[in-house]
Design an enzyme around this catalytic site. Structure first.
Site, PDB file in Angstrom:
ATOM      1  NE  ARG A  57      15.374   5.974  24.569  1.00  0.00           N
ATOM      2  CZ  ARG A  57      15.456   7.235  24.943  1.00  0.00           C
ATOM      3  NH1 ARG A  57      15.982   7.542  26.111  1.00  0.00           N
ATOM      4  NH2 ARG A  57      15.019   8.193  24.159  1.00  0.00           N
ATOM      5  CE  LYS A 218       4.610  23.097  25.480  1.00  0.00           C
ATOM      6  NZ  LYS A 218       5.881  23.531  26.077  1.00  0.00           N
ATOM      7  N   GLY A 374       7.663   9.597  22.481  1.00  0.00           N
ATOM      8  CA  GLY A 374       7.572   8.674  23.604  1.00  0.00           C
ATOM      9  C   GLY A 374       6.135   8.248  23.910  1.00  0.00           C
ATOM     10  N   GLY A 397      13.352  13.859  21.176  1.00  0.00           N
ATOM     11  CA  GLY A 397      13.936  15.139  20.759  1.00  0.00           C
ATOM     12  C   GLY A 397      14.836  14.990  19.545  1.00  0.00           C
TER      13      GLY A 397
HETATM   14  P1  ADP Z   1       4.701  12.226  21.839  1.00  0.00           P
HETATM   15  O1  ADP Z   1       5.393  11.910  23.139  1.00  0.00           O
HETATM   16  O2  ADP Z   1       4.253  10.986  21.126  1.00  0.00           O
HETATM   17  O3  ADP Z   1       5.508  13.156  20.984  1.00  0.00           O
HETATM   18  P2  ADP Z   1       3.226  14.393  23.000  1.00  0.00           P
HETATM   19  O4  ADP Z   1       4.184  14.396  24.129  1.00  0.00           O
HETATM   20  O5  ADP Z   1       3.232  15.520  22.073  1.00  0.00           O
HETATM   21  O6  ADP Z   1       3.337  13.016  22.189  1.00  0.00           O
HETATM   22  O7  ADP Z   1       1.738  14.324  23.581  1.00  0.00           O
HETATM   23  C1  ADP Z   1       1.273  13.262  24.355  1.00  0.00           C
HETATM   24  C2  ADP Z   1       0.243  13.718  25.346  1.00  0.00           C
HETATM   25  O8  ADP Z   1      -0.793  14.479  24.734  1.00  0.00           O
HETATM   26  C3  ADP Z   1      -0.437  12.543  25.988  1.00  0.00           C
HETATM   27  O9  ADP Z   1      -0.069  12.495  27.350  1.00  0.00           O
HETATM   28  C4  ADP Z   1      -1.930  12.815  25.817  1.00  0.00           C
HETATM   29  O10 ADP Z   1      -2.682  12.560  26.974  1.00  0.00           O
HETATM   30  C5  ADP Z   1      -1.952  14.290  25.499  1.00  0.00           C
HETATM   31  N1  ADP Z   1      -3.145  14.659  24.722  1.00  0.00           N
HETATM   32  C6  ADP Z   1      -3.605  14.071  23.617  1.00  0.00           C
HETATM   33  N2  ADP Z   1      -4.752  14.637  23.203  1.00  0.00           N
HETATM   34  C7  ADP Z   1      -5.033  15.619  24.086  1.00  0.00           C
HETATM   35  C8  ADP Z   1      -6.087  16.570  24.207  1.00  0.00           C
HETATM   36  N3  ADP Z   1      -7.093  16.604  23.321  1.00  0.00           N
HETATM   37  N4  ADP Z   1      -6.041  17.431  25.233  1.00  0.00           N
HETATM   38  C9  ADP Z   1      -5.025  17.380  26.122  1.00  0.00           C
HETATM   39  N5  ADP Z   1      -3.994  16.529  26.060  1.00  0.00           N
HETATM   40  C10 ADP Z   1      -3.992  15.649  25.052  1.00  0.00           C
HETATM   41 MG    MG Z   2       5.672  13.115  24.925  1.00  0.00          MG
END
Ligand code: ADP
Ligand code: MG
Length: 418
Positions: A57, A218, A374, A397
């Site tokens: 950043r 999520k 992230g 976000g």
């Molecule tokens: P980003 O930050 O890239 O938007 P998210 O915050 O949505 O991604 O999700 C990231 C998290 O999802 C990671 O910490 C990863 O460990 C978790 N994750 C990925 N696949 C699974 C799974 N099959 N079951 C549980 N958690 C998962």
């Molecule tokens: Mg995340």
């Protein structure tokens, strides 16, 4: 030019690849010579043991800062760090950030212990044109988060021009993001412009075939984005924790895998919508399962119709990778958000690694790749692939909001191009 400053090209965008649709004035549209310029940056970086852990950043804001210096401005930087909730919290002081910029980046900068008031007025007065000043964490002031106009007015009184380059904070109507624009001519910095250009391009004029890769944990956070993407993409490849809500919605039993029960209905709506629009919605055909999320857990590969009770899916399987890779090899545009598995643990990292590699390879062949999120960014860094992506968004976000088609208050408040 980017390389001279040690800024990876991916971080400031490849402007020639996309047509700019940005409607707000930028630093190029104002005369900054001999002006005091207040720049809202997003230096909300991870700090561990008093050291900056990830400087993305900070580096992302350098093009704007350098431009202003070279063009004869006094550059006054304001940012937040963490969530001190309107009071002084020692661990959220910006000294580690200032030290990092001085020592590692090599940009001489003076840091203050306050953000408004006499000390700041005097420091700004004493600056030479081309100097850079960093104000203290603006969230030490309760008026920041409440968009207090008195705090905004005091900040504005320090400068002649306001520049917003804090993309990651622009979805928040805070005093240093929105309030201050009431009092000063207000324009965008290069990072803000580049972020909006890249993200809006995905939704308005992407080159086809356009594939989105969606994972992470999520579904509920991503529903709005998935729905919007369905209007623009040719295919969506899913993985991560969120794909199990879709698999369950299709009637499969997913054992103890992550499922958001209250999203099952929405998942069905999305599957139906994808079908109606002719968008290929890929779900994994096999997954890596284990009984617990740990490096010691024993794991195995099963097809998705064979996940036993007591086991959870933690990565996409090899068969799925063999389907996703060739799909990505056809793409001209790729958007990726959310890891394909629990990549933080080696056993469950292969799916994310292979998908990241496929995106990097396709980028080399001329595709435009954009990554948001992230954890996805962290995965890229862990694999050493972050410089092989066209554009990595600095705002979690905020980038999701842009993709959902929501106007960001911090962008709306800037002056329109004449
Ligand atoms: P980003 O930050 O890239 O938007 P998210 O915050 O949505 O991604 O999700 C990231 C998290 O999802 C990671 O910490 C990863 O460990 C978790 N994750 C990925 N696949 C699974 C799974 N099959 N079951 C549980 N958690 C998962
Ligand atoms: Mg995340």
């Amino acid at each position: 030019m980017a390389e001279d400053r040690g800024v990876p090209e991916s971080r400031i965008g490849k402007k020639e690849e996309i047509e700019s649709m940005f409607t707000k004035k930028t630093v190029r549209d104002v005369d900054v010579n001999k002006k005091r310029v207040l720049v809202r940056v997003d230096f909300n970086v991870p700090i561990r043991n008093g050291e900056v852990e990830d400087d993305t950043r900070i580096r992302s804001a350098l093009p704007t800062i350098e431009y202003l210096r070279e063009n004869g401005a006094k550059v006054i930087l304001v940012t937040h760090l963490g969530r001190p909730k309107g009071e002084i919290v020692e661990e959220f002081r910006l000294d580690p950030v200032a030290d990092y910029i001085n020592e590692v980046i090599g940009l001489p900068l003076k840091k203050l212990d306050t953000s408004v008031g006499d000390e700041v007025d005097e420091a700004v007065e004493a600056m030479e044109f081309g100097d850079v000043l960093l104000l203290e964490n603006i969230r030490f002031y309760p008026g920041e988060s409440t968009n207090d106009s008195e705090l905004a007015r005091k900040l504005a009184s320090l400068a002649d021009i306001y520049v917003n380059d804090a993309f990651g904070t622009s979805h928040r109507a805070h005093a240093s993001v929105v309030g201050v624009t009431e009092f000063l001519p207000s324009v965008a910095g290069f990072l803000l412009e580049s972020e909006i250009d890249h993200l809006e391009n995905l939704m308005k004029s992407p080159r086809h075939p356009f594939f989105a890769v969606l994972g992470g944990n999520k579904v509920s956070d991503k529903i709005g984005v998935i729905e919007k993407l369905l209007d623009n993409v040719d295919g969506i490849l899913t993985g991560g924790g969120m794909c199990f809500t879709f698999l369950k919605a299709k009637g499969l039993s997913v054992g103890d895998s992550l499922v958001e029960e209250e999203q099952l209905g929405m998942a069905r709506v999305i599957l139906k919508k994808a079908q109606d629009k002719g968008v290929s919605f890929y779900l994994p055909s096999d997954v890596i399962i284990a009984k617990e999320i740990s490096a010691e857990a024993s794991s195995k590969v099963v097809t998705v119709d064979n996940i036993p009770d007591g086991w959870m899916g933690l990565d996409i399987g090899p068969q799925t990778i063999d389907i996703y890779r060739p799909a990505l090899a056809r793409a001209s545009t790729i958007f990726w958000n959310g890891p394909m598995g629990v990549f933080e643990i080696e056993t469950f990292s292969e799916g994310t690694l292979q998908v990241a590699k496929a995106i990097a390879e396709q980028t080399k062949k001329g595709a435009l790749s954009i990554v948001g999120g992230g954890d996805s960014d962290a995965a890229l860094k862990r694999f050493g692939l972050e410089d092989n992506i066209s554009f990595v968004s600095t705002g979690g976000g905020a980038s999701m909001k842009v993709l959902e088609g929501v106007d960001l208050p911090g962008v709306m408040a800037l002056e329109d191009k004449g």
